[in-house]
Design an enzyme around this catalytic site. Structure first.
Site, PDB file in Angstrom:
ATOM      1  N   GLY B 131     -37.715  -2.321  -4.354  1.00 14.88           N
ATOM      2  CA  GLY B 131     -38.221  -3.696  -4.322  1.00 14.88           C
ATOM      3  C   GLY B 131     -37.777  -4.482  -5.536  1.00 14.88           C
ATOM      4  O   GLY B 131     -38.556  -4.716  -6.460  1.00 14.88           O
ATOM      5  N   TYR B 132     -36.530  -4.880  -5.528  1.00 14.65           N
ATOM      6  CA  TYR B 132     -35.980  -5.649  -6.646  1.00 14.65           C
ATOM      7  C   TYR B 132     -35.796  -7.122  -6.249  1.00 14.65           C
ATOM      8  O   TYR B 132     -36.415  -8.013  -6.782  1.00 14.65           O
ATOM      9  CB  TYR B 132     -34.627  -5.063  -7.064  1.00 14.65           C
ATOM     10  N   SER B 133     -34.883  -7.364  -5.276  1.00 10.44           N
ATOM     11  CA  SER B 133     -34.461  -8.736  -4.974  1.00 10.44           C
ATOM     12  C   SER B 133     -35.573  -9.557  -4.336  1.00 10.44           C
ATOM     13  O   SER B 133     -36.415  -9.034  -3.598  1.00 10.44           O
ATOM     14  CB  SER B 133     -33.284  -8.725  -4.006  1.00 10.44           C
ATOM     15  N   SER B 165     -33.803  -2.526   1.500  1.00 11.83           N
ATOM     16  CA  SER B 165     -33.179  -1.588   2.448  1.00 11.83           C
ATOM     17  C   SER B 165     -34.194  -0.576   2.939  1.00 11.83           C
ATOM     18  O   SER B 165     -34.896   0.034   2.135  1.00 11.83           O
ATOM     19  CB  SER B 165     -32.012  -0.834   1.794  1.00 11.83           C
ATOM     20  N   GLU B 248     -27.928   3.446  -9.706  1.00 16.42           N
ATOM     21  CA  GLU B 248     -27.571   2.952  -8.375  1.00 16.42           C
ATOM     22  C   GLU B 248     -26.058   2.801  -8.274  1.00 16.42           C
ATOM     23  O   GLU B 248     -25.442   3.200  -7.288  1.00 16.42           O
ATOM     24  CB  GLU B 248     -28.255   1.607  -8.095  1.00 16.42           C
ATOM     25  N   THR B 379     -23.474  -7.936  -7.147  1.00 17.46           N
ATOM     26  CA  THR B 379     -22.223  -8.391  -6.529  1.00 17.46           C
ATOM     27  C   THR B 379     -21.016  -8.057  -7.418  1.00 17.46           C
ATOM     28  O   THR B 379     -21.175  -7.755  -8.609  1.00 17.46           O
ATOM     29  CB  THR B 379     -22.228  -9.924  -6.322  1.00 17.46           C
ATOM     30  N   GLU B 381     -18.951 -10.050  -8.650  1.00 17.42           N
ATOM     31  CA  GLU B 381     -18.879 -10.989  -9.773  1.00 17.42           C
ATOM     32  C   GLU B 381     -19.790 -10.532 -10.911  1.00 17.42           C
ATOM     33  O   GLU B 381     -19.445 -10.655 -12.093  1.00 17.42           O
ATOM     34  CB  GLU B 381     -19.264 -12.404  -9.325  1.00 17.42           C
TER      35      GLU B 381
HETATM   36  C1  LIG Z   1     -26.933  -4.449   2.724  1.00 12.36           C
HETATM   37  C2  LIG Z   1     -27.738  -4.850   1.544  1.00 12.36           C
HETATM   38  C3  LIG Z   1     -28.756  -4.028   1.107  1.00 12.36           C
HETATM   39  C4  LIG Z   1     -29.551  -4.399   0.024  1.00 12.36           C
HETATM   40  N1  LIG Z   1     -30.568  -3.568  -0.349  1.00 12.36           N
HETATM   41  C5  LIG Z   1     -31.436  -3.971  -1.324  1.00 12.36           C
HETATM   42  C6  LIG Z   1     -32.582  -3.208  -1.647  1.00 12.36           C
HETATM   43  O1  LIG Z   1     -32.794  -2.149  -1.089  1.00 12.36           O
HETATM   44  N2  LIG Z   1     -33.420  -3.654  -2.579  1.00 12.36           N
HETATM   45  C7  LIG Z   1     -33.201  -4.819  -3.251  1.00 12.36           C
HETATM   46  O2  LIG Z   1     -33.989  -5.148  -4.111  1.00 12.36           O
HETATM   47  N3  LIG Z   1     -32.114  -5.577  -2.979  1.00 12.36           N
HETATM   48  C8  LIG Z   1     -31.238  -5.192  -2.024  1.00 12.36           C
HETATM   49  N4  LIG Z   1     -30.143  -5.968  -1.723  1.00 12.36           N
HETATM   50  C9  LIG Z   1     -29.992  -7.247  -2.391  1.00 12.36           C
HETATM   51  C10 LIG Z   1     -28.816  -7.376  -3.335  1.00 12.36           C
HETATM   52  O3  LIG Z   1     -29.065  -6.695  -4.521  1.00 12.36           O
HETATM   53  C11 LIG Z   1     -28.582  -8.881  -3.567  1.00 12.36           C
HETATM   54  O4  LIG Z   1     -28.149  -9.435  -2.360  1.00 12.36           O
HETATM   55  C12 LIG Z   1     -27.551  -9.141  -4.637  1.00 12.36           C
HETATM   56  O5  LIG Z   1     -28.030  -8.762  -5.899  1.00 12.36           O
HETATM   57  C13 LIG Z   1     -27.109 -10.613  -4.673  1.00 12.36           C
HETATM   58  O6  LIG Z   1     -28.172 -11.489  -4.712  1.00 12.36           O
HETATM   59  P1  LIG Z   1     -28.234 -12.738  -3.697  1.00 12.36           P
HETATM   60  O7  LIG Z   1     -28.059 -12.174  -2.353  1.00 12.36           O
HETATM   61  O8  LIG Z   1     -29.455 -13.497  -4.001  1.00 12.36           O
HETATM   62  O9  LIG Z   1     -26.955 -13.598  -4.023  1.00 12.36           O
HETATM   63  P2  LIG Z   1     -26.794 -14.681  -5.187  1.00 12.36           P
HETATM   64  O10 LIG Z   1     -27.237 -14.098  -6.474  1.00 12.36           O
HETATM   65  O11 LIG Z   1     -27.415 -15.958  -4.771  1.00 12.36           O
HETATM   66  O12 LIG Z   1     -25.227 -14.823  -5.242  1.00 12.36           O
HETATM   67  C14 LIG Z   1     -24.465 -15.759  -4.465  1.00 12.36           C
HETATM   68  C15 LIG Z   1     -23.042 -15.790  -4.994  1.00 12.36           C
HETATM   69  O13 LIG Z   1     -23.049 -16.270  -6.363  1.00 12.36           O
HETATM   70  C16 LIG Z   1     -22.403 -15.375  -7.203  1.00 12.36           C
HETATM   71  N5  LIG Z   1     -23.033 -15.378  -8.528  1.00 12.36           N
HETATM   72  C17 LIG Z   1     -24.359 -15.337  -8.803  1.00 12.36           C
HETATM   73  N6  LIG Z   1     -24.569 -15.300 -10.128  1.00 12.36           N
HETATM   74  C18 LIG Z   1     -23.339 -15.327 -10.714  1.00 12.36           C
HETATM   75  C19 LIG Z   1     -22.886 -15.307 -12.065  1.00 12.36           C
HETATM   76  N7  LIG Z   1     -23.734 -15.220 -13.101  1.00 12.36           N
HETATM   77  N8  LIG Z   1     -21.564 -15.351 -12.286  1.00 12.36           N
HETATM   78  C20 LIG Z   1     -20.672 -15.414 -11.244  1.00 12.36           C
HETATM   79  N9  LIG Z   1     -21.048 -15.433  -9.958  1.00 12.36           N
HETATM   80  C21 LIG Z   1     -22.364 -15.387  -9.696  1.00 12.36           C
HETATM   81  C22 LIG Z   1     -22.566 -14.030  -6.528  1.00 12.36           C
HETATM   82  O14 LIG Z   1     -21.596 -13.088  -6.975  1.00 12.36           O
HETATM   83  C23 LIG Z   1     -22.406 -14.402  -5.068  1.00 12.36           C
HETATM   84  O15 LIG Z   1     -21.040 -14.485  -4.757  1.00 12.36           O
HETATM   85  C24 LIG Z   1     -29.313  -5.622  -0.639  1.00 12.36           C
HETATM   86  C25 LIG Z   1     -28.269  -6.435  -0.219  1.00 12.36           C
HETATM   87  C26 LIG Z   1     -27.490  -6.078   0.864  1.00 12.36           C
HETATM   88  C27 LIG Z   1     -26.400  -6.988   1.289  1.00 12.36           C
END
Ligand SMILES: Cc1cc2nc3c(=O)[nH]c(=O)nc-3n(C[C@H](O)[C@H](O)[C@H](O)COP(=O)(O)OP(=O)(O)OC[C@H]3O[C@@H](n4cnc5c(N)ncnc54)[C@H](O)[C@@H]3O)c2cc1C
Lengths: 383, 396
Positions: B131-133, B165, B248, B379, B381
């Site tokens: 439970g992070y995001s 997830s 992770e 990500t 990035e």
């Molecule tokens: C299949 C899947 C499983 C997942 N499982 C889990 C889970 O079990 N538990 C959990 O907690 N989370 C989970 N996640 C979440 C995942 O960790 C987040 O999706 C990820 O950290 C990105 O956050 P966001 O989706 O809010 O994108 P955003 O942070 O909004 O990013 C959008 C875009 O902006 C870019 N960006 C953002 N900040 C910067 C920066 N400082 N510099 C340059 N570029 C930047 C990103 O790279 C991306 O391209 C999962 C995601 C997926 C897709």
């Protein structure tokens, strides 16, 4: 798992690295390369430097002990080449040791070995492999012929891009004793003295200040003892030697990659624009970080390949292809990124970075570029 | 014979005797054993294999025996791994508790916390989710808002998580919560564990572009958690959170290569079929060149993993370069599945129904699912940011 196959340097290798690093810090720099470039008429490298390498024992590093060498592996030689490569030092280590002595150790007669290898270890004799004939590396495209004549052979043909050929004392000439250009079979290797009648060489000065030679062989007569290995089966010697050459050259290229990368990252930390260090711009940070990954992958494949060659691993040929392909690509990319990130100063002759890009291009094309080695890799993997 | 050699031969014979033959074939995606209260097994052999490993401590070989591990040294773990690889033994279990949470519990948990949580993880009894995001806190994880307030011996949690997830099939959650709103964002975060069966927890799966729904929206409405489930200090959760992310990334840099589904046909097989070239060089020179590049990059990548392991054995690392592994492997995986999908041509364009075999449909789904790999776990990035800052030391 044995220490030898670990991808971490052994104590001995670390020692070799430190010794070479100190030596390079003392003796080699891009400035010495600039001086070499100005002199031009020289053999293509600094003979005094070669003598010093002989004193360190590096000129015999991979040669068997019975001929006065240290009988270490390509992994150890690779450490030396990487350090020399960092400062773009030019030495005939690859041409003389890996290519030349490599053929003799593999397939030379006892007589050849006894006559030549001790002198190589002493730093008194240089070898070069005269293989390439076409604009792009293609080891079986050999039209040079060796015709049986009495109890010897007569060689006719021409060679190009013979690495360190301007200074070599003996050539290992790849000639065709049967078949047509392009065929793997029918190649034979001959040991030819540089002063042999009918052999003429023309030094070629390359963009990276390295010297190669074009050879013309017209009616060069050698006796049957000049043949290395079996008649018509030269490719069996040539293939593994070229793998070793590709991997060793990759180790030298890795040194260039590392130095290009490190000096550019430092530049990003020093240079200011818009009132801040340019390294704070994300557009450059991300490029540097991607570059870092390519550099790390390059380090690993060089270590892995040299160890595989030393232990006659069955995977060694495809690793060699992967290694030279990667280093060709990464060194080119490093030169390009390095120059771009330096801005205007990067395209001046005054700044060192350009020397690295030029070296990258020459090393890329020597003994097969990435395209050549991908093709070779695919063939080795039967696809 | 050295002690390590003895260990190797003993381990080998144990594996030969105890690993069922069916567990020595490449696993398909559905073969992964996740464990948990609602654990399912693809077959009886998978269950037997897990039980035997549990008994031997081999699900968590490097942990102390009191927590269900085997108490092996790093060298012994390495030997075990290489023997398992040589015999092609499947990992008996794969889950986030084992690979992400447990290492930080071992580092930051109290003895009571370790004794409570580690043995069930080693036995595969509890399945954990992360439970992070949150909707407003993805890459900027420290901006999380999910609120937790102390109430006597309990902590009361209110808020929302997203992309969790397997939340719908997990038993417990390791959760980042905000316990102080008055301080800079990194200093008001706590690391809390709780049961997903607690009153006030609800989950709702989110479908992906691949059609699968492995992740969920997760809601907390006055969830009361015993305060002893707080790991580390209250408001000291960020350090632990970051540490877990490192584990992770480590998991992602190996598992995607190992535990993830390996399709039966190699890329060469697929290309031969699609191009109708049963032998000899592939007739499409560009595809052939791309394939060689892919294979070579794989070789370079695995050599780099190998080097990093050898360094660990020699007492060097691992540091922030785990970011490089995560970054590179996720992109390599994408190139791989993209290439496979392009090469099969028309055979890869089906969504479901007749006309396409399972492997073809899987090729499509994997290509789609693969797009998540450069987003999840930080990500690409963000990995680049980490490398630039922590490895290269570039200025802010
Ligand atoms: C299949 C899947 C499983 C997942 N499982 C889990 C889970 O079990 N538990 C959990 O907690 N989370 C989970 N996640 C979440 C995942 O960790 C987040 O999706 C990820 O950290 C990105 O956050 P966001 O989706 O809010 O994108 P955003 O942070 O909004 O990013 C959008 C875009 O902006 C870019 N960006 C953002 N900040 C910067 C920066 N400082 N510099 C340059 N570029 C930047 C990103 O790279 C991306 O391209 C999962 C995601 C997926 C897709």
């Amino acid at each position: 798992m044995s220490e030898a196959s670990s991808l971490v340097l052994t104590e001995e290798q670390q020692l070799i690295q430190e010794t070479t690093r100190d030596f390079v810090a003392d003796q080699c720099s891009v400035d010495s390369l600039r001086q070499l470039r100005e002199k031009r008429e020289d053999a293509g490298f600094d003979r005094a430097l070669w003598k010093q390498l002989a004193e360190l024992g590096w000129t015999g590093i991979i040669i068997p002990e019975e001929y006065g060498g240290a009988e270490l592996g390509l992994a150890e030689l690779g450490v030396v080449l990487e350090e020399l490569g960092r400062k773009l030092a030019i030495t005939p280590l690859i041409s003389t040791l890996v290519a030349g002595a490599g053929c003799l150790v593999r397939a030379g007669s006892d007589e050849h070995k006894a006559a030549i290898l001790p002198a190589v270890c002493e730093g008194d004799l240089l070898l070069a492999l005269a293989c390439q004939e076409t604009a792009r590396h293609d080891p079986y495209s050999v039209s040079t012929t060796a015709r049986k004549d009495g109890d010897g052979f007569v060689i006719d043909g021409a060679k190009t891009l013979v690495l360190d050929g301007a200074a070599a004392d003996r050539f290992i000439v790849v000639a065709r004793t049967s078949g047509d250009s392009g065929e793997r079979s029918g190649l034979s290797l001959f040991l030819v003295d540089a002063n042999e009648t009918g052999l003429s060489r023309k030094p070629t000065f390359l963009i990276d200040s390295r010297t190669c030679a074009d050879l013309t062989l017209s009616g060069v007569r050698v006796d049957s003892g000049a043949l290395i290995g079996a008649l018509g089966a030269g490719a069996d010697i040539l293939d593994p030697v070229l793998d070793s050459v590709a991997a060793s050259l990759s180790a030298e290229m890795l040194g260039g990659v590392l130095d290009t990368f490190e000096r550019t990252v430092q530049f990003l930390k020093d240079r200011e624009q818009f009132g801040v260090k340019i390294g704070s711009f994300q557009g450059l940070k991300h490029r540097a970080a991607r570059w870092f990954c390519e550099v790390e992958l390059s380090k690993s494949i060089v270590l892995k390949t040299l160890r595989a060659l030393d232990s006659n691993d069955v995977q060694a040929p495809e690793l060699s292809a992967a290694c030279k392909a990667r280093l060709s690509d990464t060194f080119r990319y490093s030169g390009e990124e390095g120059i771009q990130m330096h801005g205007g100063i990067g395209v001046t002759d005054e700044e060192d970075i350009g020397f690295y890009m030029k070296r990258a291009r020459v090393s890329e094309l020597l003994f097969g570029d990435a395209s050549f080695h991908r093709d070779r890799f695919a063939s080795l993997q039967s696809f | 014979m050295s002690a390590l050699d003895t260990f190797r031969s003993e381990t080998r014979s144990w594996l030969e005797e105890n690993c069922p033959a069916a567990m020595r074939t490449p696993p398909e995606k559905t073969d992964t054993v996740w464990g948990g209260r609602r654990s399912t097994f693809p077959n009886e052999d998978a269950k037997i294999w897990l039980e035997r490993c549990v008994e031997k401590g081999f699900t968590a070989p490097e942990w102390p025996t009191e927590y269900g591990g085997a108490g092996l040294s790093r060298e012994e773990v390495r030997v075990l791994r290489s023997e398992m690889k040589a015999l092609r033994c499947r990992p008996p279990i794969f889950n986030y508790g084992l690979l992400m949470l447990a290492p930080v519990l071992l580092e930051y948990g109290t003895d009571e916390q370790k004794a409570e949580h580690l043995p069930p993880i080693a036995r595969g009894e509890i399945r954990w989710c992360q439970g992070y995001s949150e909707p407003g806190a993805g890459s900027d994880l420290a901006g999380l808002q999910c609120r937790a307030v102390r109430d006597g011996d309990e902590i009361v949690v209110n808020g929302q998580k997203i992309w969790t997830s397997d939340a719908d099939v997990s038993d417990w959650i390791f959760c980042l919560v905000r316990t102080n709103t008055e301080v800079p964002k990194h200093d008001g975060i706590s690391f809390l564990l709780f049961d997903m069966e607690s009153k006030g927890v609800s989950v709702s799966p989110i479908p992906l572009i691949s059609g699968a729904s492995p992740f969920c929206q997760t809601f907390f409405d006055d969830v009361r958690v015993p305060a002893r489930h707080l790991i580390g200090k209250e408001n000291g959760g960020w350090t632990i959170a970051k540490r877990l992310l490192q584990h992770e990334r480590e998991m992602l840099s190996e598992s995607t290569a190992g535990a993830r589904p390996t399709q039966k046909k190699t890329l060469v097989d697929v290309a031969r079929e699609s191009l109708e070239v049963p032998e000899g060089p592939l007739t499409d020179g560009v595809l052939r060149d791309e394939l060689a590049q892919l294979y070579m990059d794989r070789l370079c990548y695995s050599a780099t993993l190998e080097r990093s392991r050898d360094q660990a054995l020699a007492g060097i690392g691992p540091g922030p370069e785990t970011s490089m592994f995560k970054l590179y492997l996720s992109e390599l995986g994408q190139r791989n599945s993209d290439w496979r999908h392009r090469v099969v041509g028309a055979r890869g364009l089906g969504w479901d129904g007749d006309g396409f075999d399972d492997e073809e449909l899987q090729t499509t789904r994997e290509w789609l699912y693969g797009k998540a790999s450069t987003i999840l776990g930080g990500t690409s990035e963000i990995q680049l940011n980490i490398i630039a800052k922590r490895v290269l030391g570039l200025p802010d």
